[in-house]
Design a protein around this motif. Sequence first.
Motif, PDB file in Angstrom:
ATOM      1  N   PRO A  22       0.772  -1.330  -0.130  1.00 55.53           N
ATOM      2  CA  PRO A  22       0.335   0.069  -0.239  1.00 55.53           C
ATOM      3  C   PRO A  22       0.962   1.284   0.048  1.00 55.53           C
ATOM      4  O   PRO A  22       0.401   2.151  -0.482  1.00 55.53           O
ATOM      5  CB  PRO A  22      -0.736  -0.362   1.689  1.00 55.53           C
ATOM      6  CG  PRO A  22       0.095  -1.066   2.119  1.00 55.53           C
ATOM      7  CD  PRO A  22       0.349  -2.089   1.011  1.00 55.53           C
ATOM      8  N   GLY A  23       2.042   0.826   0.352  1.00 54.42           N
ATOM      9  CA  GLY A  23       2.720   2.248   0.458  1.00 54.42           C
ATOM     10  C   GLY A  23       2.805   3.404   1.860  1.00 54.42           C
ATOM     11  O   GLY A  23       1.917   2.966   2.751  1.00 54.42           O
ATOM     12  N   THR A  27       3.328  -1.690   4.712  1.00 54.71           N
ATOM     13  CA  THR A  27       4.370  -2.874   3.834  1.00 54.71           C
ATOM     14  C   THR A  27       5.324  -1.829   3.381  1.00 54.71           C
ATOM     15  O   THR A  27       5.402  -1.539   2.718  1.00 54.71           O
ATOM     16  CB  THR A  27       4.099  -3.561   2.882  1.00 54.71           C
ATOM     17  OG1 THR A  27       2.382  -4.778   3.225  1.00 54.71           O
ATOM     18  CG2 THR A  27       4.652  -4.710   3.116  1.00 54.71           C
ATOM     19  N   ASP A  28       6.627  -2.086   4.395  1.00 50.08           N
ATOM     20  CA  ASP A  28       8.366  -1.114   3.810  1.00 50.08           C
ATOM     21  C   ASP A  28       8.553  -2.128   2.379  1.00 50.08           C
ATOM     22  O   ASP A  28       9.368  -3.725   2.618  1.00 50.08           O
ATOM     23  CB  ASP A  28       9.101  -1.415   5.350  1.00 50.08           C
ATOM     24  CG  ASP A  28      10.198  -0.822   4.706  1.00 50.08           C
ATOM     25  OD1 ASP A  28      10.754  -0.713   3.635  1.00 50.08           O
ATOM     26  OD2 ASP A  28      10.636  -0.451   6.113  1.00 50.08           O
ATOM     27  N   ILE A  39       7.496   5.060   1.780  1.00 48.34           N
ATOM     28  CA  ILE A  39       7.300   4.169   1.322  1.00 48.34           C
ATOM     29  C   ILE A  39       6.864   3.693   0.289  1.00 48.34           C
ATOM     30  O   ILE A  39       5.944   3.696  -0.172  1.00 48.34           O
ATOM     31  CB  ILE A  39       6.970   3.580   3.155  1.00 48.34           C
ATOM     32  CG1 ILE A  39       7.776   3.647   3.444  1.00 48.34           C
ATOM     33  CG2 ILE A  39       6.710   1.746   2.220  1.00 48.34           C
ATOM     34  CD1 ILE A  39       6.950   3.517   4.984  1.00 48.34           C
ATOM     35  N   PRO A  40       7.402   3.291  -1.303  1.00 46.55           N
ATOM     36  CA  PRO A  40       7.454   2.909  -2.150  1.00 46.55           C
ATOM     37  C   PRO A  40       6.155   1.592  -2.472  1.00 46.55           C
ATOM     38  O   PRO A  40       6.093   0.511  -1.729  1.00 46.55           O
ATOM     39  CB  PRO A  40       7.625   2.476  -3.113  1.00 46.55           C
ATOM     40  CG  PRO A  40       8.978   1.600  -2.322  1.00 46.55           C
ATOM     41  CD  PRO A  40       8.846   2.782  -1.020  1.00 46.55           C
ATOM     42  N   GLN A  41       5.156   2.246  -3.197  1.00 51.24           N
ATOM     43  CA  GLN A  41       3.934   1.111  -4.268  1.00 51.24           C
ATOM     44  C   GLN A  41       4.180   0.398  -4.676  1.00 51.24           C
ATOM     45  O   GLN A  41       3.755  -1.282  -4.174  1.00 51.24           O
ATOM     46  CB  GLN A  41       2.996   1.508  -4.433  1.00 51.24           C
ATOM     47  CG  GLN A  41       2.141   2.179  -2.974  1.00 51.24           C
ATOM     48  CD  GLN A  41       1.371   3.142  -3.763  1.00 51.24           C
ATOM     49  OE1 GLN A  41       0.775   3.582  -5.048  1.00 51.24           O
ATOM     50  NE2 GLN A  41       0.126   3.180  -3.921  1.00 51.24           N
ATOM     51  N   ALA A  77       5.597 -13.241   2.227  1.00 49.89           N
ATOM     52  CA  ALA A  77       5.087 -12.913   3.167  1.00 49.89           C
ATOM     53  C   ALA A  77       5.682 -12.622   4.821  1.00 49.89           C
ATOM     54  O   ALA A  77       4.844 -11.766   5.443  1.00 49.89           O
ATOM     55  CB  ALA A  77       4.250 -14.508   3.390  1.00 49.89           C
ATOM     56  N   LEU A  78       6.965 -12.793   5.102  1.00 50.92           N
ATOM     57  CA  LEU A  78       7.294 -12.168   6.799  1.00 50.92           C
ATOM     58  C   LEU A  78       7.269 -11.135   6.595  1.00 50.92           C
ATOM     59  O   LEU A  78       6.530 -10.701   7.807  1.00 50.92           O
ATOM     60  CB  LEU A  78       8.598 -12.407   6.491  1.00 50.92           C
ATOM     61  CG  LEU A  78       9.125 -14.098   6.987  1.00 50.92           C
ATOM     62  CD1 LEU A  78      10.066 -14.313   7.002  1.00 50.92           C
ATOM     63  CD2 LEU A  78       7.983 -14.810   8.081  1.00 50.92           C
ATOM     64  N   HIS A  79       7.400  -9.966   5.148  1.00 45.76           N
ATOM     65  CA  HIS A  79       7.458  -8.274   4.982  1.00 45.76           C
ATOM     66  C   HIS A  79       5.770  -8.240   5.239  1.00 45.76           C
ATOM     67  O   HIS A  79       5.714  -6.693   4.785  1.00 45.76           O
ATOM     68  CB  HIS A  79       8.776  -8.251   4.707  1.00 45.76           C
ATOM     69  CG  HIS A  79       9.750  -8.424   5.180  1.00 45.76           C
ATOM     70  ND1 HIS A  79      10.066  -8.212   6.150  1.00 45.76           N
ATOM     71  CD2 HIS A  79      10.054  -9.688   5.061  1.00 45.76           C
ATOM     72  CE1 HIS A  79      11.389  -8.619   6.836  1.00 45.76           C
ATOM     73  NE2 HIS A  79      11.654  -9.855   5.947  1.00 45.76           N
ATOM     74  N   ARG A  80       5.042  -8.494   4.424  1.00 42.07           N
ATOM     75  CA  ARG A  80       3.479  -8.691   4.170  1.00 42.07           C
ATOM     76  C   ARG A  80       3.838  -7.544   2.741  1.00 42.07           C
ATOM     77  O   ARG A  80       2.457  -6.964   2.409  1.00 42.07           O
ATOM     78  CB  ARG A  80       3.321  -7.672   5.824  1.00 42.07           C
ATOM     79  CG  ARG A  80       2.452  -8.088   6.811  1.00 42.07           C
ATOM     80  CD  ARG A  80       2.223  -7.345   6.999  1.00 42.07           C
ATOM     81  NE  ARG A  80       2.894  -6.270   7.994  1.00 42.07           N
ATOM     82  CZ  ARG A  80       2.604  -4.742   8.413  1.00 42.07           C
ATOM     83  NH1 ARG A  80       1.679  -5.350   9.582  1.00 42.07           N
ATOM     84  NH2 ARG A  80       3.232  -3.621   8.770  1.00 42.07           N
TER      85      ARG A  80
END
Length: 404
Positions: A205-206, A216-217, A259-261, A293-296
């Motif tokens: 989503p940024g 989500t980074d 934070i980019p998308q 997945a660990l970082h969504r």
Amino acid sequence: MKSREPGSVTLPGTLSSSLRGEMIAFRRDLHMHPELGNQEFRTTAALKARLEAAGLAPRVLPGGTGLICDIGTWDGRRPMLAVRADLDALPIPDAKTVAYRSTVPNRAHACGHDVHTTTVLGAGLVLAEMEREGRLPRPVRLLFQPAEEVLPGGAADAVAAGVLDGVGRIIAVHCDPKVDAGKIGLRVGPITSACDRLEVTLDGPGGHTARPHLTTDLVTAAARIATDVPAVLARRVDARSGLSLTWGRIEAGHAPNVIPQHAELSGTVRCLDLPAWRDAPDLVHAAVDEVAALHRAKSTVNYVRGVPPVVNDAAVVELLRDAMTARRGADAIEDTEQSLGGEDFSWYLEHVPGAMARLGVRTPGDPRVRDLHAGDFDVDERSIETAVELFTAAALIDAGGDEG
């Protein structure tokens, strides 16, 4: 097949001084006019014209680039030996200061395909003269293939076009800047690695860099994929398979406080054996998805099949060994290692036995190594004669033309 010592048999099929000079000039012309994969129209036309001038009947491949040409008429019984060259150049600038430097911006023959092409042409012209004189015991097929540098390689298209019809064995060389001109390197079994291309996209989503916990980074996710996926693969594959994932590009974001998308990574997957190559796509997909997945992060994997390893046939390697020994003696042959480079010559070996030799192109005594795919790559042009005479000797020995 017994190994031949130099002088134990005198094989015809050497280069005349005039043809030697012509082949050097032909190579330099190709070097000055490099063409990318499936765009080798000028190269194809030059080959076609020269072969026709020698009284031969080359046939251009369906895509309009590349061709095959038979020396002699196949009787439909005993299969022919094929000699293969690749035609295409690379999309990099030529950094050399030589008279034959590339005239095309950001295009260079930095992998030696101009040399490969010239050596097969030279061998064909020598064999054609022998055939006219009734001294070529069996037909030989010249195969000039486009698009080796374009995954999954022009060889697959060439096979589909029927270039192996009537062929029993196939041989080739590849320039090796670590081996002196006048020598070749041989190896039984795998001599190159499999090479595939991997593209990964990540989406989220940024958000603001002040609040990474609320989104989500993707930069961190991309960084972790870049480091953790190769580590995961190293623990899921037998280390002896040599599976290696190396990234060549990572791209994410446009501003320091956003934070980019979207993020992208691309690289290559290489491995040394066929079983690992066959399992690699599923293993890579799973590893990327797990780390993402660990970082969504939402991950999409585009795994592009490239080429399997070139696996040299023992009997064809022995043919090349006999040919080189007959020409220049056993001291002109080195054992060579398996490289992590990819080569679409492997697609031919899915259908007929064959072998690729390393062609020495380094000037003896020169401490520099002008590496492949580098803008300053160049060759000692004496290597052209070495390969021509290797090919002609192999054709004669394969046909039994050196007996009696």
